[in-house]
Design an enzyme around this catalytic site. Structure first.
Site, PDB file in Angstrom:
ATOM      1  N   GLY A  16      13.585  84.841  -9.431  1.00 39.63           N
ATOM      2  CA  GLY A  16      12.260  85.443  -9.347  1.00 39.63           C
ATOM      3  C   GLY A  16      12.359  86.944  -9.474  1.00 39.63           C
ATOM      4  O   GLY A  16      13.428  87.533  -9.300  1.00 39.63           O
ATOM      5  N   GLY A  21      11.977  94.359  -7.264  1.00 38.20           N
ATOM      6  CA  GLY A  21      13.319  93.829  -7.383  1.00 38.20           C
ATOM      7  C   GLY A  21      13.398  92.526  -8.131  1.00 38.20           C
ATOM      8  O   GLY A  21      12.388  91.953  -8.564  1.00 38.20           O
ATOM      9  N   VAL A  22      14.640  92.062  -8.293  1.00 42.80           N
ATOM     10  CA  VAL A  22      14.937  90.809  -8.977  1.00 42.80           C
ATOM     11  C   VAL A  22      15.844  89.989  -8.065  1.00 42.80           C
ATOM     12  O   VAL A  22      16.754  90.538  -7.426  1.00 42.80           O
ATOM     13  CB  VAL A  22      15.631  91.054 -10.331  1.00 42.80           C
ATOM     14  CG1 VAL A  22      15.923  89.724 -11.031  1.00 42.80           C
ATOM     15  CG2 VAL A  22      14.782  91.952 -11.220  1.00 42.80           C
ATOM     16  N   ARG A 127       7.217  92.814  11.179  1.00 40.73           N
ATOM     17  CA  ARG A 127       6.127  93.643  10.662  1.00 40.73           C
ATOM     18  C   ARG A 127       5.575  93.193   9.315  1.00 40.73           C
ATOM     19  O   ARG A 127       4.703  93.853   8.759  1.00 40.73           O
ATOM     20  CB  ARG A 127       6.557  95.121  10.581  1.00 40.73           C
ATOM     21  CG  ARG A 127       6.994  95.703  11.917  1.00 40.73           C
ATOM     22  CD  ARG A 127       7.421  97.140  11.780  1.00 40.73           C
ATOM     23  NE  ARG A 127       6.277  97.988  11.467  1.00 40.73           N
ATOM     24  CZ  ARG A 127       6.385  99.216  10.980  1.00 40.73           C
ATOM     25  NH1 ARG A 127       7.580  99.718  10.725  1.00 40.73           N
ATOM     26  NH2 ARG A 127       5.314  99.926  10.725  1.00 40.73           N
TER      27      ARG A 127
END
Length: 544
Positions: A16, A21-22, A127
């Site tokens: 994904g 990012g990857v 969070r």
């Protein structure tokens, strides 16, 4: 297969990818296991960035032994400065866009609440709890992932800088008031997650999205509606955990876990034992892949806890692989929440719009501008302010640029920022220091502090917003070429005074603080350039 190379890992494909990012499918050659290799797109050049990455790794690593936390196996930096993390492979995908039965949603809540309770005991706050951050591993366990916003006791001033990733529909109301993060915030987010697993939508928030911060604040004051088919006992537990006032909320993750586990619910229809049925084709939509859980009661859970064991796994019988198997990378599935220049919520019904408008007027009334003094914590003399709220100081006509910097005493002579061509920038005569900078749906807020107090940021320049970039959205304004030059590290370094020049240049970080949305709408058209010194919590001014 990939343009990256990490010693000890074979890259075998992409699981994904998103804006930040990857996630690659990789094989850890030393032990011959498949893992998820998460590579961030951002290069960690500053100490602040490295500390944030270390915080994520430390928070996740400290909890890797919990059965409902995605384990972190390894972490490091690529030669080009991009960070990577090696995580357990969770082929079941995430719970994003899934709808579960009351018993299934309750059981997910119990298990993730137990993970949060363990985190809170170690001083770690997640969070960013939401369905997309709950993954299903190869053994049918649900596990909490992505501690990218995690806060630990030693996080320092960076802990309050929550810029990119707050998800408004799952974040607690106090997060929008610059309150300090607390376990109660994670409780709210998990309750919103369980609610979303039941209804397909988080509570209070319309499917059409939210255009601005005023509406977010108004929505958080609406009652939590009941859900058809959900037992009132479960609704009551969720409603308490979703209280707008954290003082009225379920007191902690362990208490929320126990309250959920005590709700008497029959198991969902379908097999509860025996071998798992074969998974549907990969093309099957997520909604068509029901999860069948093991019945879960409060008494067995308490007995397991007292014996130092964890309850039976969340055992889905039918799992369809998602389009990108888990591992949040801030994917496009989370819409851009930044507001358009002028828009109205098209998908909200008229009654909801009327309620929101009324509540928004209540928030605005009496202040003359959109400020939050009525709802901020602390005594009046320590109240938080938005980025541009100031006690006006006299400004001479010689230093005011045609009223652009109304309320500020500025000067341009011997001001490094004023030398940037086309910037029309100036320096402020009175030092300005700030606490954590928070940017939510493009709207910027910061706490004004005296420079003799511990602070994170200090103003080193002010400048008019360029005519071809008239916006309060921080992410957009900071990309403008002129703004980048005015608020550059070079300008920052040239603006330092006295002993501030003794600190290495690499320890300084510059950023942009626009006006708040409401002040932009009231005609404020200047921004601040602010600076921070990594590894320090100063009690002095560096630019005066």
């Amino acid at each position: 297969m990939s343009d990256i190379s990490v010693p000890g890992y074979e890259i075998n494909g992409v699981l994904g990818q998103g804006g930040f990012g990857v996630v690659y499918l990789a094989r850890q050659t030393s032990v011959g296991r498949e893992v998820a290799l998460k590579v961030d797109n951002r290069v960690l050049l500053s100490d602040r960035d490295r500390r944030r990455f270390l915080r994520e790794v430390t928070a996740a690593g400290a909890l890797s032994g919990h059965p409902h936390v995605v384990p972190v196996y390894d972490a490091g930096l690529l030669p080009d400065g991009r960070p990577y993390m090696v995580l357990e492979l969770c082929p079941g995908g995430s719970l994003a866009r899934r709808t579960l039965s009351p018993a299934e949603a309750r059981d997910v809540g119990v298990r993730i609440a137990d993970a949060l309770a363990a985190a809170h005991e170690q001083g770690v706050l997640h969070r960013d709890v939401k369905p997309a951050n709950i993954l299903i591993n190869r053994y049918g366990q649900v596990a909490l992932s992505d501690f990218g916003l995690a806060t630990m006791p030693a996080s320092g001033p960076d802990a309050s800088v929550t810029r990119e990733s707050l998800t408004p529909s799952y974040a607690p109301p106090e997060a929008f008031d610059l309150a300090e993060p607390s376990p109660a915030g994670d409780v709210y987010a998990l309750a919103a997650t369980v609610y979303a697993l039941l209804s397909g939508r988080p509570p209070r928030f319309p499917e059409s999205g939210v255009p601005n911060l005023a509406m977010i604040l108004a929505l958080h004051r609406l009652p939590v509606p009941d859900l058809p088919g959900v037992p009132p006992e479960l609704s009551a537990v969720l409603r308490r955990a979703l209280a707008s006032d954290p003082r009225e909320r379920t007191p902690g993750a362990a208490a929320f876990r126990d309250a959920l586990a005590a709700v008497p619910l029959p198991p969902p229809a379908g097999p509860s034992s025996g071998p798992p049925a074969s998974a549907p084709p990969a093309s099957a939509p997520l909604a068509s892949a029901p999860l069948v859980s093991v019945p879960f009661a409060a008494a067995p859970f308490a007995a397991a806890q007292s014996a130092g064991r964890h309850p039976a796994p969340f055992a889905p019988q039918h799992l369809a692989p998602g389009p990108a198997p888990g591992y949040p990378t801030n994917p496009p599935a989370q819409p851009d929440t930044r507001p358009p220049a002028s828009s109205a919520p098209s998908g909200v019904n008229r009654i909801l719009v009327a309620i929101i408008a009324t509540l928004s007027l209540v928030i605005v009334a009496g202040a003359g501008a959109f400020v939050y003094n009525q709802i901020l914590q602390g005594p009046p003399e320590e109240k938080e302010t938005t980025a541009q709220e100031q006690v006006p100081t006299p400004a001479t006509t010689a230093t005011k640029q045609a009223g652009v910097f109304e309320g500020l005493d500025t000067y341009t002579e011997n001001c490094p920022a004023a030398k940037v061509r086309g910037g029309q920038a100036a320096c402020v005569r009175e030092s300005e220091c700030w606490g954590g900078l928070v940017i939510i749906v493009g709207d910027t807020k910061a706490r004004r502090l005296g420079c003799e107090e511990t602070h994170s940021w200090e103003t080193f320049a002010v400048a008019p917003i360029p005519k071809d970039a008239e916006t309060y959205v921080q992410q957009d304004l900071a990309k403008h070429p002129t703004v980048k030059k005015v608020c550059s590290r070079a300008t920052l370094l040239a603006s330092r005074t006295g002993t501030a020049r003794d600190y290495a240049a690499t320890r300084w970080t510059a950023d942009v603080m626009p006006p708040s949305q409401s002040q932009f709408e009231d005609g404020i058209r200047f921004y601040r350039c602010i600076a921070s010194l990594s590894g320090q919590q100063p009690r002095r001014s560096f630019f005066h």
